[in-house]
Design a protein around this motif. Sequence first.
Motif, PDB file in Angstrom:
ATOM      1  N   MET A   6       0.823  -1.212   0.000  1.00 39.96           N
ATOM      2  CA  MET A   6       0.000   0.000   0.000  1.00 39.96           C
ATOM      3  C   MET A   6       0.854   1.258   0.000  1.00 39.96           C
ATOM      4  SD  MET A   6      -3.202  -0.948   2.517  1.00 39.96           S
ATOM      5  CE  MET A   6      -3.949   0.657   2.207  1.00 39.96           C
ATOM      6  N   ASN A  41       2.603   1.855  -3.399  1.00 47.22           N
ATOM      7  CA  ASN A  41       1.686   2.156  -4.497  1.00 47.22           C
ATOM      8  C   ASN A  41       0.907   3.447  -4.284  1.00 47.22           C
ATOM      9  OD1 ASN A  41       1.338  -0.120  -6.700  1.00 47.22           O
ATOM     10  ND2 ASN A  41       1.738  -1.177  -4.779  1.00 47.22           N
ATOM     11  N   LEU A  42       0.437   3.676  -3.057  1.00 50.46           N
ATOM     12  CA  LEU A  42      -0.390   4.845  -2.780  1.00 50.46           C
ATOM     13  C   LEU A  42       0.398   6.018  -2.229  1.00 50.46           C
ATOM     14  CD1 LEU A  42      -3.468   3.118  -1.054  1.00 50.46           C
ATOM     15  CD2 LEU A  42      -3.194   3.732  -3.464  1.00 50.46           C
ATOM     16  N   TRP A  85      -1.900   8.835   1.394  1.00 43.13           N
ATOM     17  CA  TRP A  85      -3.180   8.194   1.074  1.00 43.13           C
ATOM     18  C   TRP A  85      -3.307   6.837   1.745  1.00 43.13           C
ATOM     19  CZ3 TRP A  85      -6.418  11.585  -0.140  1.00 43.13           C
ATOM     20  CH2 TRP A  85      -6.032  12.717  -0.871  1.00 43.13           C
ATOM     21  N   THR A  86      -2.198   6.236   2.135  1.00 45.52           N
ATOM     22  CA  THR A  86      -2.286   5.025   2.959  1.00 45.52           C
ATOM     23  C   THR A  86      -2.824   5.375   4.338  1.00 45.52           C
ATOM     24  OG1 THR A  86      -0.415   4.024   1.781  1.00 45.52           O
ATOM     25  CG2 THR A  86      -0.989   3.085   3.916  1.00 45.52           C
ATOM     26  N   ALA A 127      -6.573   5.981   3.957  1.00 46.82           N
ATOM     27  CA  ALA A 127      -7.288   4.709   3.800  1.00 46.82           C
ATOM     28  C   ALA A 127      -7.362   3.957   5.126  1.00 46.82           C
ATOM     29  CB  ALA A 127      -6.593   3.847   2.739  1.00 46.82           C
ATOM     30  N   ASP A 161       1.836  15.478   0.163  1.00 51.18           N
ATOM     31  CA  ASP A 161       2.111  14.136  -0.389  1.00 51.18           C
ATOM     32  C   ASP A 161       3.595  14.064  -0.744  1.00 51.18           C
ATOM     33  OD1 ASP A 161       1.799  11.611  -1.324  1.00 51.18           O
ATOM     34  OD2 ASP A 161       0.434  12.122  -2.964  1.00 51.18           O
ATOM     35  N   ARG A 195       4.973  11.294  -3.314  1.00 46.65           N
ATOM     36  CA  ARG A 195       4.122  11.035  -4.479  1.00 46.65           C
ATOM     37  C   ARG A 195       4.940  10.592  -5.678  1.00 46.65           C
ATOM     38  NH1 ARG A 195       0.966  16.166  -6.320  1.00 46.65           N
ATOM     39  NH2 ARG A 195       3.146  16.818  -6.508  1.00 46.65           N
ATOM     40  N   ALA A 224       6.174   7.018  -5.268  1.00 44.86           N
ATOM     41  CA  ALA A 224       5.107   6.042  -5.499  1.00 44.86           C
ATOM     42  C   ALA A 224       4.791   5.924  -6.980  1.00 44.86           C
ATOM     43  CB  ALA A 224       3.853   6.446  -4.721  1.00 44.86           C
ATOM     44  N   SER A 225       4.837   7.062  -7.686  1.00 50.09           N
ATOM     45  CA  SER A 225       4.571   7.035  -9.125  1.00 50.09           C
ATOM     46  C   SER A 225       5.639   6.238  -9.864  1.00 50.09           C
ATOM     47  CB  SER A 225       4.509   8.473  -9.656  1.00 50.09           C
ATOM     48  OG  SER A 225       4.302   8.481 -11.042  1.00 50.09           O
ATOM     49  N   ARG A 230       5.058   2.508  -9.313  1.00 42.16           N
ATOM     50  CA  ARG A 230       3.977   1.946 -10.129  1.00 42.16           C
ATOM     51  C   ARG A 230       4.413   1.774 -11.576  1.00 42.16           C
ATOM     52  NH1 ARG A 230       0.919   5.680  -7.027  1.00 42.16           N
ATOM     53  NH2 ARG A 230       0.933   7.159  -8.775  1.00 42.16           N
TER      54      ARG A 230
END
Length: 454
Positions: free
Chosen positions: A62, A65-66, A70-71, A74, A222, A225, A228-229, A232
């Motif tokens: 998580m 990826n997020l 955002w983890t 969530a 973030d 970010r 994480a990008s 992915r």
Amino acid sequence: MLSRNLKNVLVVSVGFLFLFMAAGGLQNLQSSLNAEEGMGVASLSIIYASIIISSMFLPPIMIKNLGCKWTVVAGMGCYVSYSLGNLYPGWYTLMPTSVILGLGGAPLWSAKCTYLTISGNTQAAAQGKRAPDVINQYFGIFFFIFQSSGVWGNLMSSLIFGQDTKIAEIPEEQLRTCGVTECGLVVQSNGTTPRPAQEVVQTLLGCAGVLAMLIVAVFLDDIDRDRASRFREKREPFCKTFLATFRLLKDRRLLLVVPLTMYSGFEQSFLSGSTPRQNYVTCALGIHYIGFVMMCFGATNSISSFLFGRLARYTGRAALMCLAAATNLSCIITFLLWKPDPKQLHVFFLLAALWGMADAVWQTQTNALYGILFPRDKEAAFANYRMWESLGFVISFAYSSFLCLEYKLYIMLGVLVLAAVTYPIVERHEHMHPTLTQENAENTSTKIMCQTQM
């Protein structure tokens, strides 16, 4: 002017404060709110078991990826779902939402720790300071704000149940059974504990959790970010990320801090458990004093977290760990030998304060230690932290109903001694071979590559 990183630390801290001011108070009230057929206790058992399973696999997936932000959002949503389940409590609502909370709990805490560690490293690099000092300071600030939720949560619990503040009239025969003397102690309390109005529970739980999510979603930067990008886009093999928590167990340093991490779970569950409260506070003072004793614990824990987060740069981490171990050892011996007496009211609050001070060290320094030891594998490291700490909770929770208080204290003492043996080995290794921060390690690698090309 606040730095960007300090602002983010404060946002995370305030978000967790609102979330656990409701969720923490809710979990403490499970045995009272949902006592039918042991539903509340079963709910707590499922939560901690789910956290262990979640810690094994979900946090690295998580977070990478997020991203951390955002983890966290969530994970907070999973806690809110548990609050909603308590609006209409039943086996078909509490059990599924307990699983959801447990599955979201490990990524939530791992993402928070990862975020604070990244922020500390970034701020240290910008100001030319030692990364461990800034990380310790940030964890101290976080736990200063977060642990105050124990004060507000217990205060709200007392107000909800309308508890009075008088010391109960305890018969002399009952006082002789307080402490570790009586194994299966059952204290009869006068009156009944009414279930609060459904509207009060709904306001307390739902609004605070949703507000926490909004605070983090709107105001938190973030910061990872781009990372994480890139993750992915690379699309690393699923198994590599899925098993990251277990792969880190190959590191001997992690295995050596496992007893310390498990002890953190043991010592937290001990003071929050029903047996110590019943054998000491309820037995000698009455049930109405539990909230006040726990507020003393929370207040001391909060203030100590802030102080130790700043003090660590001058004393070093090991000195604070020794202080916490000596404090807990003294408290455990006192619990074994002391006969609770209403005339010694100050002793109840002193023990709670000392335990809160020691817990502040375990929380701030152990979390910071994981971030310092494993800068390249922060997600997997903090997932391991949450897994082993939760295992301490589960073990303590499992034997709480059939072991006498005396044996619980001896077990906790044994784990503390084991941690006191293994932890110094890690500190000695770190002193001899300091771990580079991720930024320094990347700079070193770049320099080596340039020299090789030249």
